[in-house]
Design a protein around this motif. Structure first.
Motif, short mmCIF file in Angstrom:
data_model
loop_
_atom_site.label_atom_id
_atom_site.label_comp_id
_atom_site.label_asym_id
_atom_site.label_seq_id
_atom_site.Cartn_x
_atom_site.Cartn_y
_atom_site.Cartn_z
N UNK A 4 -4.81 7.59 -11.80
CA UNK A 4 -4.30 7.04 -13.05
C UNK A 4 -3.10 6.14 -12.87
N UNK A 5 -2.55 6.12 -11.67
CA UNK A 5 -1.37 5.33 -11.38
C UNK A 5 -1.70 3.87 -11.06
N UNK A 6 -0.66 3.12 -10.75
CA UNK A 6 -0.79 1.69 -10.47
C UNK A 6 -0.08 1.31 -9.18
N UNK A 7 -0.58 0.26 -8.57
CA UNK A 7 0.06 -0.33 -7.40
C UNK A 7 -0.13 -1.84 -7.46
N UNK A 8 0.78 -2.55 -6.83
CA UNK A 8 0.60 -3.99 -6.67
C UNK A 8 0.68 -4.33 -5.19
N UNK A 9 -0.41 -4.89 -4.70
CA UNK A 9 -0.45 -5.34 -3.32
C UNK A 9 -0.08 -6.82 -3.25
N UNK A 10 0.48 -7.21 -2.11
CA UNK A 10 0.81 -8.61 -1.90
C UNK A 10 0.25 -9.06 -0.56
N UNK A 11 -0.15 -10.31 -0.50
CA UNK A 11 -0.65 -10.91 0.74
C UNK A 11 0.11 -12.22 0.94
N UNK A 67 -2.78 0.38 3.56
CA UNK A 67 -3.49 1.59 3.14
C UNK A 67 -3.11 1.99 1.72
N UNK A 68 -4.13 2.26 0.92
CA UNK A 68 -3.95 2.81 -0.43
C UNK A 68 -4.64 4.16 -0.48
N UNK A 101 -1.51 -11.73 -5.04
CA UNK A 101 -1.23 -10.37 -5.48
C UNK A 101 -2.49 -9.70 -6.00
N UNK A 102 -2.51 -8.39 -5.88
CA UNK A 102 -3.57 -7.60 -6.50
C UNK A 102 -2.91 -6.47 -7.27
N UNK A 103 -2.93 -6.59 -8.58
CA UNK A 103 -2.41 -5.53 -9.44
C UNK A 103 -3.53 -4.54 -9.71
N UNK A 104 -3.30 -3.30 -9.36
CA UNK A 104 -4.33 -2.27 -9.50
C UNK A 104 -3.85 -1.22 -10.48
N UNK A 105 -4.55 -1.09 -11.58
CA UNK A 105 -4.22 -0.11 -12.61
C UNK A 105 -5.31 0.95 -12.71
N UNK A 106 -4.97 2.07 -13.29
CA UNK A 106 -5.93 3.17 -13.49
C UNK A 106 -6.65 3.50 -12.19
N UNK A 107 -5.90 3.64 -11.14
CA UNK A 107 -6.50 3.93 -9.84
C UNK A 107 -7.15 5.30 -9.83
N UNK A 108 -8.27 5.37 -9.16
CA UNK A 108 -9.04 6.61 -9.03
C UNK A 108 -9.20 6.95 -7.56
N UNK A 109 -9.53 8.20 -7.24
CA UNK A 109 -9.66 8.59 -5.82
C UNK A 109 -10.63 7.71 -5.03
N UNK A 110 -11.65 7.17 -5.69
CA UNK A 110 -12.58 6.30 -4.96
C UNK A 110 -11.94 4.96 -4.58
N UNK A 111 -10.75 4.73 -5.07
CA UNK A 111 -10.00 3.54 -4.67
C UNK A 111 -9.25 3.71 -3.36
N UNK A 112 -9.32 4.91 -2.78
CA UNK A 112 -8.70 5.15 -1.48
C UNK A 112 -9.40 4.33 -0.42
N UNK A 113 -8.64 3.48 0.25
CA UNK A 113 -9.23 2.56 1.22
C UNK A 113 -8.13 1.78 1.92
N UNK A 114 -8.52 1.12 2.99
CA UNK A 114 -7.66 0.11 3.59
C UNK A 114 -7.99 -1.20 2.87
N UNK A 115 -6.97 -1.87 2.36
CA UNK A 115 -7.15 -3.11 1.63
C UNK A 115 -6.76 -4.28 2.52
N UNK A 154 0.82 -1.20 0.00
CA UNK A 154 0.00 0.00 0.00
C UNK A 154 0.86 1.25 0.00
N UNK A 155 0.32 2.31 -0.62
CA UNK A 155 1.07 3.55 -0.72
C UNK A 155 0.14 4.66 -1.18
N UNK A 156 0.69 5.84 -1.34
CA UNK A 156 -0.03 6.96 -1.93
C UNK A 156 0.35 7.04 -3.40
N UNK A 157 -0.64 7.27 -4.24
CA UNK A 157 -0.41 7.30 -5.68
C UNK A 157 -1.34 8.33 -6.31
N UNK A 158 -0.92 8.88 -7.42
CA UNK A 158 -1.76 9.84 -8.13
C UNK A 158 -2.81 9.09 -8.94
#
Length: 125
Positions: free
Chosen positions: A15-22, A121-122, A80-94, A9-13
């Motif tokens: 349209x950006x991407x993140x990859x979560x791992x469990x 946190x994303x 893993x959860x690859x998250x692309x094209x992130x939008x502000x509504x994607x802000x959450x605890x995952x 988890x991290x802060x991203x702008x």
């Protein structure tokens, strides 16, 4: 017993991407269904994506379908959860969750999971 530890988890702008791992510890091989949930501020926890032990036919919520991708490396006991094209509504605890029962049609019901991680946190701005 299974212990789940999320990371990535991290802060991203927007349209950006993140990859979560469990990472799963303990009797992870017995967990047929591994699922990512999220809880946004002021909202209920919702299912995001789920995957069988075999990795066959993952499930996605309509909100993330086409943008998020779930995968599983059983050799590493990691989902893993690859998250692309992130939008502000994607802000959450995952959160990562696991259960011995198959994912099937109830994968998004958080009351049916036995094991949970503490979350990562994303934040999308």
């Amino acid at each position: 017993h299974v212990q789940l530890v999320e990371s990535g988890g991290s802060s991203v702008e927007a349209g950006g991407s993140l990859r979560l791992a469990c990472a799963a510890f303990g009797s992870a091989a017995s967990m047929a269904c591994m699922t990512w949930f999220r809880r946004a501020p002021g909202k209920q926890r919702e299912g995001v994506a789920a995957i069988y032990h075999s990795g066959w036919e993952p499930w996605y919520s309509e909100a993330v379908k086409g943008r998020f991708s779930i995968s599983r490396d059983n050799a590493k006991n990691t989902v893993y959860l690859q998250m692309n094209s992130l939008q502000p509504e994607g802000t959450a605890m995952y959160y990562c969750a696991a259960r011995a029962a198959s994912c099937a049609l109830t994968w998004a019901r958080d009351d049916l999971y036995n094991y949970w991680g503490r979350g990562t946190q994303v934040t999308v701005s």
